[in-house]
Design an enzyme around this catalytic site. Structure first.
Site, PDB file in Angstrom:
ATOM      1  CG  HIS A  37      -1.849  -1.057   1.411  1.00 35.97           C
ATOM      2  ND1 HIS A  37      -1.749  -2.007   2.397  1.00 35.97           N
ATOM      3  CD2 HIS A  37      -2.977  -1.366   0.716  1.00 35.97           C
ATOM      4  CE1 HIS A  37      -2.748  -2.854   2.315  1.00 35.97           C
ATOM      5  NE2 HIS A  37      -3.519  -2.493   1.298  1.00 35.97           N
TER       6      HIS A  37
ATOM      7  CG  ASP B 116      -5.648  -7.036  -5.529  1.00 34.91           C
ATOM      8  OD1 ASP B 116      -6.000  -8.139  -5.104  1.00 34.91           O
ATOM      9  OD2 ASP B 116      -5.002  -6.221  -4.841  1.00 34.91           O
TER      10      ASP B 116
HETATM   11  P1  AMP Z   1      -6.572  -3.552  -0.363  1.00 38.02           P
HETATM   12  O1  AMP Z   1      -6.387  -2.800   0.904  1.00 38.02           O
HETATM   13  O2  AMP Z   1      -6.171  -4.989  -0.271  1.00 38.02           O
HETATM   14  O3  AMP Z   1      -7.921  -3.321  -0.972  1.00 38.02           O
HETATM   15  O4  AMP Z   1      -5.525  -2.929  -1.383  1.00 38.02           O
HETATM   16  C1  AMP Z   1      -5.531  -1.557  -1.694  1.00 38.02           C
HETATM   17  C2  AMP Z   1      -4.667  -1.330  -2.902  1.00 38.02           C
HETATM   18  O5  AMP Z   1      -3.332  -1.749  -2.629  1.00 38.02           O
HETATM   19  C3  AMP Z   1      -5.147  -2.141  -4.129  1.00 38.02           C
HETATM   20  O6  AMP Z   1      -5.014  -1.347  -5.294  1.00 38.02           O
HETATM   21  C4  AMP Z   1      -4.187  -3.299  -4.133  1.00 38.02           C
HETATM   22  O7  AMP Z   1      -4.016  -3.870  -5.413  1.00 38.02           O
HETATM   23  C5  AMP Z   1      -2.914  -2.623  -3.651  1.00 38.02           C
HETATM   24  N1  AMP Z   1      -1.980  -3.627  -3.125  1.00 38.02           N
HETATM   25  C6  AMP Z   1      -2.226  -4.573  -2.199  1.00 38.02           C
HETATM   26  N2  AMP Z   1      -1.147  -5.356  -2.017  1.00 38.02           N
HETATM   27  C7  AMP Z   1      -0.188  -4.883  -2.860  1.00 38.02           C
HETATM   28  C8  AMP Z   1       1.167  -5.270  -3.145  1.00 38.02           C
HETATM   29  N3  AMP Z   1       1.743  -6.296  -2.544  1.00 38.02           N
HETATM   30  N4  AMP Z   1       1.837  -4.564  -4.068  1.00 38.02           N
HETATM   31  C9  AMP Z   1       1.252  -3.507  -4.710  1.00 38.02           C
HETATM   32  N5  AMP Z   1      -0.010  -3.098  -4.484  1.00 38.02           N
HETATM   33  C10 AMP Z   1      -0.724  -3.770  -3.569  1.00 38.02           C
END
Ligand code: AMP
Length: 279
Positions: A37, A151
């Site tokens: 994030h 994702d």
């Molecule tokens: P989430 O909190 O899981 O909904 O993720 C929020 C954002 O962070 C989304 O756009 C995810 O794709 C991105 N994200 C989560 N994990 C990663 C990672 N390991 N590398 C890059 N972006 C990430």
């Protein structure tokens, strides 16, 4: 760093910013922040005058109630992490703010994207993602919004949302951030034991093995070998498939150079983990 909990607070502030012509970057998250994030936030801070991050665990996108109930929450820590990278504001609405009684659901036909990989396996998931990102884009109206390629299918869904409703918002898709072991960072990793974390690192090893084999052998055989590797380790596979990286259309043979993606979903210690590799 400013903290907003209601749309009124947010709107009051953002209207001033918009009048000044300030470039606004936005990173939507569900909290329990990690370096993945933070990488998106840093990129936004670099590229914009003002960065706002949202933290909202969106029940609508969970097709599994247990997964929602067990979703990690660490708001104080999240706020500290965001401050440390000079994020300007965080929007932390509750359910009533995010989805007021009279809110209107949007409909968007995302076609093929609902029929492959995460689509059929997580009924309602992408609809939930569309509802929340639509509302956040509508509240915040950023110049640029940042998403993670971890994702991957979600990135294509967001692109469809932008094309239909938010043409002026620029989207940036950022590479997956991994731990040293290769494991894609994810809030769900917090639910793994130390043994689970070691097992989970195997996911990326299998993906890179398949990518490396793609030079020598056909997709079908490379995937078969990849499945064999997971089975040997007693890792439950939900899917391990390849597709055209632009459309997510599955195929029988490798697509032209630079268009292949291998996508995987497995369960480790009951935690569902996804990852992908593009080549
Ligand atoms: P989430 O909190 O899981 O909904 O993720 C929020 C954002 O962070 C989304 O756009 C995810 O794709 C991105 N994200 C989560 N994990 C990663 C990672 N390991 N590398 C890059 N972006 C990430």
């Amino acid at each position: 760093m400013q903290i907003f909990n209601t749309q009124i607070e947010l709107e009051g502030f953002l209207s001033k910013i918009r009048k000044k012509g300030i470039k606004l970057g936005f990173v939507p998250t569900m909290g329990a922040l990690h370096e993945g994030h933070i990488d998106l936030v840093k990129r936004s801070v670099e590229e914009n005058d003002y960065t706002i991050v949202s933290i909202y665990v969106n029940e609508l996108q969970f097709n599994n109630t247990n997964d929602f109930i067990n979703y990690p929450i660490s708001k104080d820590r999240d706020v500290e992490m965001l401050k440390s990278v000079s994020c300007d504001a965080v929007f932390m609405p509750n359910k009533e703010v995010m989805y007021p009684k009279n809110f209107k659901k949007i409909t968007l036909d995302i076609g093929m994207l609902n029929k492959v990989f995460e689509g059929p396996l997580r009924p309602g998931h992408f609809d939930g993602v569309l509802q929340v990102v639509y509302r956040l884009f509508d509240y915040i109206k950023p110049n640029t919004a940042y998403f993670g390629l971890k994702d991957y299918q979600q990135c294509l869904v967001i692109k469809a949302l932008k094309n239909e409703f938010f043409n002026s918002i620029h989207l940036v898709f950022c590479p997956t951030v991994r731990t040293e072991s290769g494991l894609a960072m994810s809030s769900r990793n917090q639910r793994l034991s130390s043994t689970g974390l070691i097992e989970a690192a195997f996911i990326y090893k299998v993906l890179t093995t398949i990518r490396d084999l793609s030079v020598h052998i056909e997709a079908f055989d490379a995937l078969k070998y990849g499945r064999h590797l997971f089975i040997q380790k007693n890792i439950e596979i939900e899917y391990l498939e390849f597709a055209n990286a632009d459309t997510l259309m599955p195929g029988k043979n490798w697509f032209k150079k630079n268009k292949n993606i291998v996508l995987v979903a497995v369960y480790i210690e009951g935690v569902r983990l996804i990852d992908n590799i593009v080549f």
